[in-house]
Design an enzyme around this catalytic site. Structure first.
Site, PDB file in Angstrom:
ATOM      1  N   LYS A 121       0.828  -1.211   0.000  1.00 18.79           N
ATOM      2  CA  LYS A 121       0.000   0.000   0.000  1.00 18.79           C
ATOM      3  C   LYS A 121       0.858   1.254   0.000  1.00 18.79           C
ATOM      4  O   LYS A 121       0.618   2.187  -0.762  1.00 18.79           O
ATOM      5  CB  LYS A 121      -0.940  -0.004   1.214  1.00 18.79           C
ATOM      6  N   ASP A 139      -6.366   1.756   1.369  1.00 18.10           N
ATOM      7  CA  ASP A 139      -6.322   1.912   2.819  1.00 18.10           C
ATOM      8  C   ASP A 139      -7.700   1.579   3.379  1.00 18.10           C
ATOM      9  O   ASP A 139      -8.572   1.063   2.666  1.00 18.10           O
ATOM     10  CB  ASP A 139      -5.874   3.325   3.197  1.00 18.10           C
TER      11      ASP A 139
END
Length: 220
Positions: A121, A139
């Site tokens: 991420k 997220d």
């Protein structure tokens, strides 16, 4: 409503009403953004932005941070979630950045993930924000909003969400769409009490349609 219709409607609305959407983290170069994103894990951008000015004054370049120990970094980030782990990661990240990458954040996302504290991420965030790479960082906001409005269905992991969004959103829009979904989740489609009456994409939202479905009348 088909999945394509939902995507088309959501993308069209955001394209018109939010043509510019950017990270709310404060940074002036790739090193600062990398540090800020590492600190932002399970922490608000607001808190990170309150913390980084003093941190960057003390360690203005990766070379300055590389010479520091985790114990020396810790006091500057003690108000951040998981400060001990993040201090160790920052120290290790800076050392590797200087020793193996000449102090420059690598644009190769696989190489970037070798850095301590940098996962998929985080690397995708840097790729999307700095180099407009066609990736979708996921997220908690992106994961929640995508499932709630119906861009994903029964997605179990961030990776599943990432791959589904990348399949259905035009590649050149992915870096922008990442911010659309984050900001929408942060300010409108919030976790506990989504502001559906203020939501511009309610027309295409699966949960909104479910919550406002008219009950069937019983014929006798």
């Amino acid at each position: 409503m088909t999945t394509k219709q939902r995507y088309d409607g959501v993308i069209a609305w955001f394209s018109e009403h939010m043509p510019v959407a950017e990270s709310e983290l404060h940074y002036s170069d790739p090193y600062q953004l990398l540090v800020a994103v590492i600190l932002s894990a399970q922490c608000t951008d607001k808190r990170v932005n309150m913390t980084t000015p003093a941190l960057f004054e003390a360690f203005p370049t990766p070379y300055h941070m590389a010479r520091a120990t985790a114990e020396e970094i810790y006091p500057y980030i003690r108000s951040i979630s998981y400060p001990n782990n993040k201090a160790r990661n920052l120290a290790g990240m800076a050392r590797m950045l200087c020793e193996e990458f000449g102090g420059e954040v690598p644009s190769d996302l696989e190489q970037m993930q070798r850095l301590p504290g940098v996962g998929r991420k985080t690397a995708n965030v840097l790729g999307a924000v700095l180099w407009q790479k066609e990736v979708m960082p996921v997220d908690t906001h992106v994961f929640r909003v995508s499932e709630r409005i119906g861009l994903t269905t029964r997605s179990k992991t961030p990776l599943q969400t990432e791959l589904t969004l990348e399949k259905n959103i035009p590649g050149h829009l992915l870096p922008l769409a990442h911010h659309w979904l984050i900001l929408h989740g942060r300010y409108v489609c919030v976790a506990r009490a989504p502001k559906c009456d203020e939501c511009g994409i309610a027309t295409w939202c699966r949960k909104y349609a479910s919550d406002h479905r008219q009950p069937k009348t019983l014929k006798i």
